[in-house]
Design a protein around this motif. Structure first.
Motif, PDB file in Angstrom:
ATOM      1  N   VAL A  13       1.151  -0.692   0.056  1.00 57.09           N
ATOM      2  CA  VAL A  13       0.131   0.004   0.153  1.00 57.09           C
ATOM      3  C   VAL A  13       0.898   1.102  -0.177  1.00 57.09           C
ATOM      4  CG1 VAL A  13      -1.656   1.559   0.910  1.00 57.09           C
ATOM      5  CG2 VAL A  13      -1.380  -1.257   1.279  1.00 57.09           C
ATOM      6  N   ALA A  64       1.352   3.865   0.934  1.00 53.23           N
ATOM      7  CA  ALA A  64       0.481   4.902   1.783  1.00 53.23           C
ATOM      8  C   ALA A  64       0.910   6.197   1.199  1.00 53.23           C
ATOM      9  CB  ALA A  64       0.348   4.813   3.171  1.00 53.23           C
ATOM     10  N   SER A 115      -9.867  10.946   2.479  1.00 55.03           N
ATOM     11  CA  SER A 115      -9.417   9.858   2.714  1.00 55.03           C
ATOM     12  C   SER A 115      -8.594   9.131   2.087  1.00 55.03           C
ATOM     13  CB  SER A 115     -11.624   9.414   3.205  1.00 55.03           C
ATOM     14  OG  SER A 115     -10.362   8.525   4.108  1.00 55.03           O
ATOM     15  N   GLY A 116      -7.363   8.375   3.557  1.00 50.33           N
ATOM     16  CA  GLY A 116      -7.114   7.131   2.716  1.00 50.33           C
ATOM     17  C   GLY A 116      -5.662   8.355   1.876  1.00 50.33           C
ATOM     18  N   CYS A 117      -5.620   9.089   1.686  1.00 46.98           N
ATOM     19  CA  CYS A 117      -4.992   9.163   1.301  1.00 46.98           C
ATOM     20  C   CYS A 117      -3.208   9.949   1.496  1.00 46.98           C
ATOM     21  CB  CYS A 117      -4.872  11.165  -0.276  1.00 46.98           C
ATOM     22  SG  CYS A 117      -4.592  12.468   1.754  1.00 46.98           S
ATOM     23  N   PRO A 156      -4.737   2.830  -2.522  1.00 42.10           N
ATOM     24  CA  PRO A 156      -3.041   3.669  -2.682  1.00 42.10           C
ATOM     25  C   PRO A 156      -2.380   2.204  -3.108  1.00 42.10           C
ATOM     26  CG  PRO A 156      -4.235   3.713  -1.122  1.00 42.10           C
ATOM     27  CD  PRO A 156      -5.618   3.074  -1.238  1.00 42.10           C
TER      28      PRO A 156
HETATM   29  N1  LIG Z   1      -0.293   0.691   9.615  1.00 37.77           N
HETATM   30  C1  LIG Z   1      -1.070   0.439   8.124  1.00 37.77           C
HETATM   31  N2  LIG Z   1      -0.898  -1.068   7.137  1.00 37.77           N
HETATM   32  C2  LIG Z   1      -1.833  -0.916   6.230  1.00 37.77           C
HETATM   33  N3  LIG Z   1      -1.897   0.010   5.551  1.00 37.77           N
HETATM   34  C3  LIG Z   1      -2.240   1.209   6.218  1.00 37.77           C
HETATM   35  C4  LIG Z   1      -1.811   0.893   7.368  1.00 37.77           C
HETATM   36  N4  LIG Z   1      -1.435   2.655   7.696  1.00 37.77           N
HETATM   37  C5  LIG Z   1      -2.624   3.118   6.858  1.00 37.77           C
HETATM   38  N5  LIG Z   1      -2.694   2.179   5.993  1.00 37.77           N
HETATM   39  C6  LIG Z   1      -3.416   2.494   4.089  1.00 37.77           C
HETATM   40  O1  LIG Z   1      -2.807   3.771   3.889  1.00 37.77           O
HETATM   41  C7  LIG Z   1      -3.787   4.761   3.517  1.00 37.77           C
HETATM   42  C8  LIG Z   1      -2.874   5.975   4.474  1.00 37.77           C
HETATM   43  O2  LIG Z   1      -3.923   5.554   5.312  1.00 37.77           O
HETATM   44  P1  LIG Z   1      -3.663   7.129   6.130  1.00 37.77           P
HETATM   45  O3  LIG Z   1      -4.339   6.676   8.189  1.00 37.77           O
HETATM   46  O4  LIG Z   1      -3.065   7.819   6.238  1.00 37.77           O
HETATM   47  O5  LIG Z   1      -5.182   8.134   4.894  1.00 37.77           O
HETATM   48  P2  LIG Z   1      -5.176   9.817   5.621  1.00 37.77           P
HETATM   49  O6  LIG Z   1      -4.741  10.008   4.623  1.00 37.77           O
HETATM   50  O7  LIG Z   1      -4.910   9.781   7.197  1.00 37.77           O
HETATM   51  O8  LIG Z   1      -7.170   9.611   5.834  1.00 37.77           O
HETATM   52  P3  LIG Z   1      -8.426   9.180   6.439  1.00 37.77           P
HETATM   53  O9  LIG Z   1      -8.230  10.661   6.123  1.00 37.77           O
HETATM   54  O10 LIG Z   1      -9.376   8.525   6.433  1.00 37.77           O
HETATM   55  O11 LIG Z   1      -7.428   9.499   8.003  1.00 37.77           O
HETATM   56  C9  LIG Z   1      -4.911   3.977   3.517  1.00 37.77           C
HETATM   57  O12 LIG Z   1      -5.161   3.341   2.171  1.00 37.77           O
HETATM   58  C10 LIG Z   1      -4.663   2.636   4.629  1.00 37.77           C
HETATM   59  O13 LIG Z   1      -5.961   2.035   4.376  1.00 37.77           O
END
Ligand SMILES: Nc1ncnc2c1ncn2[C@@H]1O[C@H](COP(=O)(O)OP(=O)(O)OP(=O)(O)O)[C@@H](O)[C@H]1O
Ligand SMILES: Nc1ncnc2c1ncn2[C@@H]1O[C@H](COP(=O)(O)OP(=O)(O)OP(=O)(O)O)[C@@H](O)[C@H]1O
Ligand SMILES: [Mg+2]
Ligand SMILES: [Mg+2]
Lengths: 307, 368, 334, 535, 332
Positions: B30, B32, B52-54, B284
């Motif tokens: 992923v 991330a 979300s998820g970016c 991602p």
């Molecule tokens: N510990 C982990 N193991 C595997 N994948 C992860 C982990 N933590 C986050 N991800 C993945 O990484 C990507 C980014 O996650 P992240 O939590 O940084 O997003 P975000 O921008 O903070 O979103 P949100 O607004 O929902 O909080 C997502 O697709 C998530 O599923």
């Protein structure tokens, strides 16, 4: 449900602003729950009786004082009589006293097995949950092996493998079965804790790893374990009875245990049913008491039920 | 003292996806966070927005070393924070603190406010004497606007806004230089949000803090930040001073984002022209090649966008953008066109292995 | 899916190997065992020593274990010393397996047939007297030692209802084809034999069904409660669907997922319970063999039966997980 | 007792022809070749199909002719001439004759490999010693000669009181030489932790008895024997005997009540009364066993003191024990053999329970604070010990009253108990013996014939002299003299040695439906269903 | 006559051993055909309960509903369970907040769409499938034929919400209730969904009750806005006057506390003090009084009545005078 269908977090801060902690609200609900109270009262009485039983029992549980009324050949055992409200058992010992003292031994078996299982589970679960990595894998594979055997069958097998059966081996057999249960439960919530915000926060504060495990992760993982213990107490008593029934119980019956009393009289069940019925009913009531308490506790602590 | 407090260089966080018949093999990642550069100046507030998820939170955590970055480094106050280990790392943590989204879950329910606040002090040997510590706690509480009687209380006894104040006080306690706030207000009711936003601003002035504020609500970020970075699928697509960004968004994604945010003013709303993006955020785990945004971009041009990943470049002073055609779009040379939504497969992400067998005993089976 | 299955099967082999090594070495470390079983109360130390040597029991355990594995590969799991002395352990298992399957099958059928509808009703009437009554009833079901219940049933029901108080001993008046008492009668057209076999199964399977029933009931109830709270049920209601469509398609279909898993897990309870029930009703099944094996310390039989129980348990759970995947699309597409 | 047996035999005469007798067996027979058999369940089945040269008179332990019409010892007691019955055929149709007898003896003597194992040829080893080619283990058997078709001469290396009654053991039944050869009878293999037996033992037992092997239905757990219509004696009345294996005692009882079986062995003493009142015939066998509290002198020097051992005897209320815990017909044992054995000493008086005497004896011996490791076996019942736990409870209760501290140890019979007893770990233990035949040697000889026995009698000086006395008595060819010698030994054992405390002789029983006639309860559990009838 | 007339709708939750809780307290509003009416307010103010009460989806036990909800002249609250079932999905459609949990995870999307067609339009499965495909197409789901066979977890959040809308609109209901249909979605997706709903409502002439806590959404979509606080409507107005001149201190405070995208940086926000937890019951006071900068003594002793003031309804003893800046923040 096994497969967490994660609901999107509700974007509101109000759901939890009721201002009552989970434990406190659980307690509030429990106090009103007749089911919980029933369980608690049963267990309370049971514990009091078992602690006081050496003084409550009118006679020694091991002295064959009514032996002269035992005639095996005619299948006669001492009937109820003044001083012996329930008569005597197959060896002419006062049955009532044995029942009373039995409560203590039953408590010992239940609590002993639960404590050993809990301790083992805590150690394994903490190792797996806190360290992770290969330790986690190793511990979980071990747990898997133990879980691949039906629980009671595992207990039977363990009990059969002791060269010298005793109360301790019974306790151990029942306890070992519970170890993987506790370990998995604890590991699960430890893992959840490991990724929880307050643990991250503590890490960010620079708190040492050990302190995080013992001050944050462990205490917060305990409540399901405690609930489980209550339920295990019930199972332990029943499983110990099953061991006795299979002849794997404690052979020394000077200080009786209900499961053992029940298991020992299986051959005379049809002729002297009361010898089996009394300990059985005691077991059922106490096991029910623990189960009622455990189930209500579990339900009360389940965040789902919080409103 | 240099102006830059934090400098993140080519930060990457890739989470492995594990699969395998017997031994777990890594079958993919992923992505991330996938190559982010940014700088935060001393005393400023840097806002990070994105869907979300970016990867916003992941970036924040990687900076704090709460997740280990796959690549890249973060230089903090001239020191390579990413290279620190053990006790050095732990000591350095004092200077970078974090505020979390969910105020309740970030506070240990079993600790009183007092022990929550003292914990950090103790970890860094800052609780020298009892009186001094007590004084410090009182200061902290009044700084975040909580009554002194709060010390003996537990987190659940507070309202959401108050809890967030506790979280902020905990971060403040260590006199940090940088506070990373991950969605500090999105769990709060609208009427309470403003209280916390105001508080954060006051504290910044009072203590000379530097903030990295992460949020998905661009309005909040814009309000609180000096500079804003916009993230899309693991990368930074645009970075500018907050007013600048709103005045003249240069990246197509930023444009669409700005136009999508509803404004509580019917007059504005009625006039607004929306740029509606087609389709959803790609996964991602399987990001598009080239420009990550090309699958949804109404300004997408043939070939280059699909193959070449644009780098963040400074188009105007202090305004960076990662788009090959930013100038042309700005000048109106390239006009938006319609985009066919592309199907996004959900699911095949991270699946914890199903355990070998289930519960062991009756009681366990009774507890699903 | 296939990968998952293979993975689980490989894990199963691992589990079986580890388990057999553990059991085998533990058994070898114990006093008694085959030598004392063979010599009985006429044993003397010299005789015992000689026999130990003769049987190769003086060799290091891992050598003995590998020899055992070698023999096991040819289907020789040793010879019973207590259950059916002299019979091969594998024969004992094969002979007795059908009876246990039959008993467990009827027990689980009873547990499902009673547990699921009751669980659904209790959830629907949450908090009502029916709910409370059946919840407490199920808890009592868990609290009653299986063998005690078996005795009570045996004594009370056989006297009161005239039901046979014994399991079928094998003297069924039908030609044996499959080894299943109920099936053989049907296959050979001797239906009265099947009826007779069924009659003999009633009490034992009721006794054996109590714990699975309690568990299935409670899981169903909990699952239905969970599902009733789900948003999609509200969506279904908002569509104006009929109550029966909502119950079938939306509530039960989802609530059955955890129930199916639970049914798999109940194999464990069934196998353990069969040890007790078969002993009480003297049904010549694997459970009885285990009970006698434990009592008489018949290690070769115990070893095989425990391993077989493990395999059955794990395989049933694997099947359940696979069937789970068939009904839950979220897993299927993984 | 004998009267009871008598009446049964009489009523047996007029039974009906035909029918199937279904007998509840506690366990499956291991095999059907009696020579390799060691356990009662196997013997019970084999006994119906086989005969030996001699047998036991129904209802007693007395030897009577069987396949041999007559037998004569030589003057030195080492050469025995057997005159065989004529016109006897094996089940396979081959003829029974002296050749066949010698073939059997030679087969036994010539066991090889696993066949020589204690666990396989146990009865041979116990009664005849070694095999051909085992110089370290001399054999009692020397040779067998078929003088003519009906005369077999057997030569022994030594004189023993046991001969020829040992030949009445089911183990030494005569098999068909043809069948033995055809079905590879001697091919015993040690496999893993057990032995595998050849086809002869598993599927083709071929003897001369009133019943022939039918089938062993493992799926249904039944063994079926059918009538031998060519039987040389009076033919069996029953068409079939079915042994149905029901391991659980309660289940057997219920099966009997439900009419699924016609009888079973060793009903629980507590059930006797109930079974009788339900109209069943509880056939009580003469008590041909002894139950004793074993004393091991090795570990605790106090136990080497006769006074202490006597104190133990006085402390145990044997009368009460017999009355409360043992079945109807049980008796307090005055010595280590029942009164039906030659050599039983009537003059030994029963030691009565006397707590004060026990205490004072202990005090005299300076053993007032004695602590003893007392073993009792779990997971077993024996005819002499119907409920070890209850017996132990009563005995240890008595001992405690005398101020003796008890360290209770329990191990499963087959999971450490016997091993520990053999290795001399306990101080006191519960054990007993069921006689194989009516010779005194089978009793006291077995117990004390060596000094490294379970009581470690070698620790005391008298251990050796007792051993020598026993050997001397055993090799005395003259029956009357021999009996006198044994009576003397018994007296000495009780008065001067007391290596263990004999407690009781308790009669095992056999329960049958009332319409089963002609089964005579035997002290040796040597019940033959040949004369039995149903209805 | 309005399509939907809600009069004095009151929902009281009565739980064993607890005080009765008035989640909705005398709410009245009208919805005309083709009109969009907004219900806004913070979490817990009773928006969802109102919508569920209209749909007849509140639990039978524990919830006491009074007032009238007349739809096309019939009082929905008086209908039998069966009659209500016939109307739901046909006359009244509803879209829920969380698109994932609102779809049945083990039933294919197709069936979830067709079952409502089968139920109310009596279509056979085959015909319904064709119709369902058109529906999915209409709500902008690409490749509908394939999607019909898929399960909810295989769709993205936005697609799921589109599917839910398709289900709600399948039978062309005259009234659609959308309970925070975009809260769980990202802004760019939210914009897609909102514009889709706007379009569909216009095309079909459906009346829409839009429930949200986001004032921005209301500003762009609704004709009339009802602001709820503690279960009561505190201000009701057409959207232009409401946003231009919020009169109720709560509405006013809300608007002042939300950062606006088009506002200049460092325009100070003016939060409302306290939190919803500080509510007091409406019975003899104004529930908002503890948080209200304008609160008078009377606010704590007397329940304000609903007053009609220049085309808007207001429930306040001391409304904000138009043009005053928001009160300064008071520390909590
Ligand atoms: N510990 C982990 N193991 C595997 N994948 C992860 C982990 N933590 C986050 N991800 C993945 O990484 C990507 C980014 O996650 P992240 O939590 O940084 O997003 P975000 O921008 O903070 O979103 P949100 O607004 O929902 O909080 C997502 O697709 C998530 O599923
Ligand atoms: N079934 C119920 N039983 C008891 N109380 C309920 C029930 N459903 C809702 N409530 C209460 O009614 C009040 C109003 O809830 P409602 O769901 O309408 O809020 P809302 O305005 O929709 O909030 P949100 O923005 O969180 O969806 C809340 O305080 C809630 O706790
Ligand atoms: Mg995040
Ligand atoms: Mg709501």
């Amino acid at each position: 449900m096994a497969l967490g269908v994660s609901k999107k977090e509700k974007i509101d801060g109000l759901a939890d602003s009721a201002g009552v902690s989970l434990a406190a609200s659980a307690w509030k609900r429990l106090r009103r729950s007749p089911v919980f109270i029933t369980g608690a009262v049963i267990i309370g009485i049971f514990i009091v009786i078992s602690l006081l039983s050496p003084w409550l029992a009118p006679h020694s549980p091991s002295e064959p004082m009514l032996i002269d009324q035992v005639v095996k050949a005619r299948n006669e055992i001492p009937p109820a009589q003044p001083g012996h409200p329930l008569g005597g058992d197959l060896q002419g010992r006062d049955f009532f006293s044995r029942l009373l003292v039995g409560s203590q031994q039953t408590l010992i078996v239940g609590v002993g097995a639960t404590l050993i299982g809990l301790t083992g589970g805590l150690i394994l679960g903490t190792l797996a949950g806190a360290i992770g990595g290969w330790v986690d894998s190793a511990v979980m594979r071990l747990v898997d092996v133990m879980l691949s055997l039906p629980s009671l069958l595992l207990a039977f097998s363990i009990a059969a493998m002791f060269a010298r059966p005793s109360q301790f081996t019974v306790i151990l057999a029942v306890a070992i079965v519970q170890i993987p249960v506790f370990a998995r439960l604890l590991r699960g919530s430890m893992l959840a804790q490991r990724h929880s915000d307050h643990v991250l926060a503590a890490t960010a504060l620079g708190v040492k790893k050990g302190a995080i495990v013992f001050r944050h992760m462990l205490p917060n993982s305990l409540s399901p374990v405690i609930v489980q213990s209550t339920l295990v107490l019930a199972t332990a008593i029943i499983e110990a009875a099953a061991l006795s029934f299979l002849g794997l119980g404690n052979p020394d019956d000077r200080l009786p245990e209900w499961g053992q009393m029940l298991g020992d009289v299986q051959n005379v069940f049809d002729t002297h049913p009361h010898l089996a019925a009394w300990p059985a009913v005691c077991i059922i009531i106490v096991a029910l008491g623990f189960t009622l308490m455990g189930e209500t506790l579990r339900e009360a602590l389940d965040p789902k039920n919080r409103r | 003292m240099s102006e830059t407090l934090v400098s993140v260089q080519d930060m990457k966080v890739h989470f492995p996806i594990k699969r395998g018949v017997f031994f777990d093999k890594t079958v993919g990642y992923v992505y991330a966070v996938d190559g982010v550069d940014l700088e935060i100046k001393r005393g400023e507030t840097y806002g990070l927005v994105g869907e979300s998820g970016c990867g916003k939170s992941t970036l924040g955590r990687a900076m704090l070393r709460l997740n280990e970055p796959t690549a890249g480094k973060m230089v903090f106050d001239g020191q390579d924070f990413s290279a620190l280990k053990g006790e050095d790392l732990r000591k350095m943590r004092r200077r970078i603190q974090m505020v979390f989204q969910d105020p309740l879950s970030s506070l240990d329910p079993r600790q009183s406010v007092e022990s929550i606040l003292i914990e950090g002090l103790r970890a860094h040997g800052m609780d020298k004497s009892k009186e001094e510590t007590n004084k410090r706690l009182r200061e902290l509480l009044s700084a975040v606007g909580l009554p002194h009687t709060s010390l003996r209380k537990y987190p659940h006894e507070f309202s959401g806004g108050q809890r967030q104040r506790i979280g902020i006080a905990r971060a403040l306690a260590l006199e940090p230089d940088l506070i990373v706030a991950d969605e500090p207000v999105s769990a709060l009711d609208v009427s309470v949000q403003a209280q916390v936003v105001n508080l954060m601003e006051e504290l910044q002035q009072q203590f000379g803090l530097t903030y990295l504020v992460i949020a998905h609500d661009l309005a909040v970020v814009k309000h609180i930040s000096d500079r804003v970075g916009v993230m899309y699928l693991g990368g930074l697509v645009e970075e500018a001073a907050s007013e600048d960004l709103y005045e003249e968004p240069l990246h197509p994604y930023t444009r669409a984002l700005l136009s999508a945010i509803p404004v509580p003013d019917p007059v504005v709303e009625d006039r607004r022209e929306r740029i509606l993006l087609a389709g959803d955020l790609p996964s991602p785990a399987n990001p598009p090649t080239g420009c990550r945004f090309h699958t949804r971009c109404p300004w997408k041009q043939a070939s280059r966008c699909d193959t070449e990943r644009p780098v963040l470049r400074e188009l105007k002073p202090g305004h960076k953008v990662a788009c090959h055609y930013a100038e042309q779009i700005r000048s109106g040379e390239i006009q938006p066109h319609e985009v066919k939504p592309i199907l996004i497969e959900e699911g095949d992400g991270l699946t914890p292995d199903v355990p070998l067998v289930g519960p062991a005993s009756v009681t366990e089976a009774l507890n699903p | 899916m296939l990968r998952y299955t293979i993975r689980r099967l490989i894990q199963l082999v691992g589990v079986v190997l580890v388990l057999s090594l553990l059991l085998f070495s533990w058994m070898r470390l114990l006093p008694g065992g085959p030598v004392s079983a063979l010599l009985g109360d006429r044993s003397t130390p010299e005789k015992a020593a000689e026999l130990t040597k003769q049987l190769g029991l003086d060799q290091p355990i891992f050598i003995q274990y590998f020899k055992f594995l070698g023999r096991a590969a040819t289907g020789d799991f040793g010879v019973s010393t207590g259950v059916q002395p002299g019979d091969s352990a594998l024969d004992i298992f094969l002979q007795r397996f059908p009876a246990t399957i039959e008993l467990s099958f009827f027990a689980i059928i009873i547990a499902i047939a009673v547990g699921v509808p009751l669980g659904y009703l209790a959830a629907k009437r949450r908090g009502g007297w029916f709910d409370n009554f059946s919840v407490i009833g199920s808890l009592i079901g868990v609290a009653v030692p299986v063998f005690f219940l078996a005795y009570v049933l045996k004594d009370a029901a056989s006297v009161g209802l005239g039901l046979p108080s014994q399991g079928r001993q094998g003297d069924i008046n039908a030609t044996r084809v499959t080894g299943f008492f109920t099936l053989d009668g049907i296959l050979t057209g001797e239906f009265d034999a099947t009826l007779d076999a069924l009659e003999h199964l009633i009490l034992p399977s009721i006794a054996l069904a109590t714990i699975p029933f309690a568990v299935i009931f409670r899981i169903t109830r909990a699952a239905v409660l969970d599902v009733l709270d789900e948003d999609f049920v509200r969506t279904a209601e908002s569509k104006g669907l009929t109550a029966s469509v909502i119950r079938r398609r939306h509530v039960l279909r989802n609530a059955m997922l955890p129930v199916v898993t639970t049914i798999g897990l109940q194999t464990g309870a069934l196998l353990s319970g069969a040890v007790l029930t078969e002993k009480v009703f003297s049904i010549p099944g694997v459970g009885q063999a285990l009970a006698i094996g434990f009592e008489r310390r018949d290690y070769p039989v115990l070893l095989l039966l425990i391993i077989m129980a493990t395999i059955v348990y794990v395989v049933v759970n694997l099947l359940v997980d696979l069937s789970y995947a068939l009904i839950d699309p979220r897993i299927r597409t993984r | 007792l004998s009267g009871c047996a008598q009446s049964q035999r009489d009523s047996g005469g007029g039974g009906q022809q035909g029918g199937t007798l279904t007998f509840g067996a506690a366990g499956a027979p291991k095999l059907f070749d009696p020579f390799y058999a060691t356990d009662g369940e196997t013997f019970r089945v084999a006994r119906q199909m086989y005969e030996g040269l001699v047998g036991f008179k129904p209802g007693t332990a007395e030897v009577e002719p069987a396949l041999a019409d007559k037998y004569e010892p030589s003057a030195d007691g080492k050469t025995w001439t057997f005159t065989l019955k004529e016109n006897v055929k094996f089940h396979d149709g081959t003829a029974f004759n002296a050749e066949a007898v010698c073939f059997n003896f030679e087969r036994w003597y010539n066991q090889k490999g696993a066949g020589q194992s204690d666990a396989v040829s146990q009865y041979w080893l116990d009664n005849f010693g070694g095999f051909k080619g085992t110089p370290d283990k001399p054999s009692l058997y020397k040779s067998c000669t078929a003088k003519d078709a009906k005369t077999a001469v057997i030569e022994l290396n030594e004189v023993t009181s046991q001969f020829p009654s040992v030949l009445g053991f089911t183990s030494f039944s005569i098999s068909s030489p043809e069948a033995l050869k055809k079905y590879d009878a001697d091919n015993v293999q040690a496999a893993g932790d057990a032995f595998t037996f050849p086809a002869y033992a598993n599927e083709h037992p071929t003897g001369t008895g009133p019943f022939k092997f039918g089938k062993y239905d493992k799926a249904n757990n039944t063994v079926e024997l059918v009538r031998n219509d060519d039987y040389h004696g009076s033919k069996a009345k029953l068409d079939k005997i079915v042994f149905k294996i029901i391991p659980d005692e309660t289940a057997r009882k219920q099966a009997l009540k439900a009419g699924d079986i016609d009888g079973y062995d060793l009903p629980n003493a507590a059930d006797w009364a109930g079974l009788k009142s339900d109209g069943f015939n509880v056939a009580i066998r003469p008590a041909f066993n002894v139950f004793y509290v074993g004393i091991n002198q090795k570990n605790n020097p106090k136990l080497a003191d006769l006074k202490v051992r006597q104190a133990l005897m006085y402390a145990i209320n044997r009368e009460q024990l017999v009355k409360s815990q043992l079945p109807e017909g049980a008796k307090v044992a005055t010595q280590f053999m029942p009164d039906t054995v030659n050599g039983y000493n009537k003059s030994i008086t029963e030691v009565k329970y006397d707590l004060d005497k026990a205490k004072s004896l202990l005090a005299e011996a300076g053993a007032s604070d004695l602590t003893l490791k007392f073993y009792w076996p779990s997971e077993v019942t024996r005819p002499y010990m119907p409920s070890p736990k209850d017996l132990f409870g009563a005995i240890s209760g008595d001992l405690q009253k005398a101020g003796i501290k008890i360290d209770v140890v329990t191990k499963p019979w087959n999971g450490g108990y016997l091993t520990d007893v053999d290795q001399g770990i306990p101080d006191l233990f519960l054990l007993g013996w069921t006689g194989d035949n009516g010779t005194a040697h089978n009793w006291v000889g077995t117990f004390f014939g060596r000094t490294d026995n379970r009581f470690n009698t070698g620790v005391s000086a008298w251990g050796n002299s007792l051993k020598d006395d026993l050997a001397k008595a055993n090799s005395e060819p003259d029956e009357a003299k021999r009996t006198a010698l044994y009576e003397e030994i018994n007296k000495k054992i009780m008065d001067q040695y007391l290596p263990a405390i004999p407690i009781s002789h308790s009669p095992p029983a056999l329960v049958l439906k009332s319409d089963i006639k002609g089964v005579v309860p035997s002290p040796l559990t040597d019940e033959k269903f040949g004369p039995a009838s149903k209805g | 006559m309005a399509l939907l007339e809600v009069r004095d709708l009151t929902v009281v939750f009565q739980r064993k051993g607890e005080e009765p809780f008035r989640a909705v307290d005398g709410v009245s509003f009208d919805v005309e055909p083709g009109q969009t009416v907004g219900l806004v307010g913070e979490s817990g103010c009773g928006k969802s309960v109102t919508s569920l009460a209209i749909m007849g989806l509140l639990p039978k036990r524990g919830a006491k509903i009074t007032g009238t909800v007349s739809y096309d002249g019939t009082d929905l609250l008086k209908l039998s369970d069966k009659e209500m079932r016939d109307r739901r999905g046909r006359d009244l459609g509803m879209v829920f907040q969380d698109p994932l949990s609102s779809l049945n995870p083990v039933v294919p999307i197709g069936l979830q769409v067709t079952e409502v067609l089968e139920r109310h339009r009596g279509l056979a499965r085959k015909e319904a499938m064709i119709e369902a495909k058109d529906l999915l197409d209409k709500v902008g789901i690409p490749d509908p034929n394939r999607r019909l066979k898929e399960y909810p977890h295989q769709l993205s959040g936005g697609m799921r919400q589109r599917a839910l809308i398709a289900i709600a609109l399948a039978c062309r209901p005259k009234l659609l209730i959308a309970d925070e249909p975009t809260t769980a979605l990202d802004v760019t997706i939210q914009a897609q969904i909102l514009s889709l709903m706007k379009e569909l409502v216009q095309d079909l002439g459906t009346a829409l009750v839009m429930i949200t806590h986001d004032l921005g959404v209301v500003a762009g979509l609704c004709d009339e806005v009802n602001v709820l606080y503690g279960g009561k409507v505190v201000e009701k107005a057409m959207r232009h006057p409401l946003f231009a001149e919020p009169r109720h201190p709560y509405t006013h405070g809300l608007l002042a506390s939300i950062p606006r995208l088009d506002a200049a940086r460092h325009d100070k926000l003016t939060p409302i003090k306290g939190s919803v937890a500080d509510n007091i019951p409406w019975t003899s006071a104004c529930a908002f009084a503890p948080r209200c900068p304008n609160a008078l003594d009377i606010c704590r002793t007397e329940t304000p009545a609903e007053e009609d003031q220049l085309g808007r309804l207001l429930r306040c003893h001391n409304p904000v005078v138009p043009g005053t800046p928001a009160a300064e923040e008071v520390s909590v």
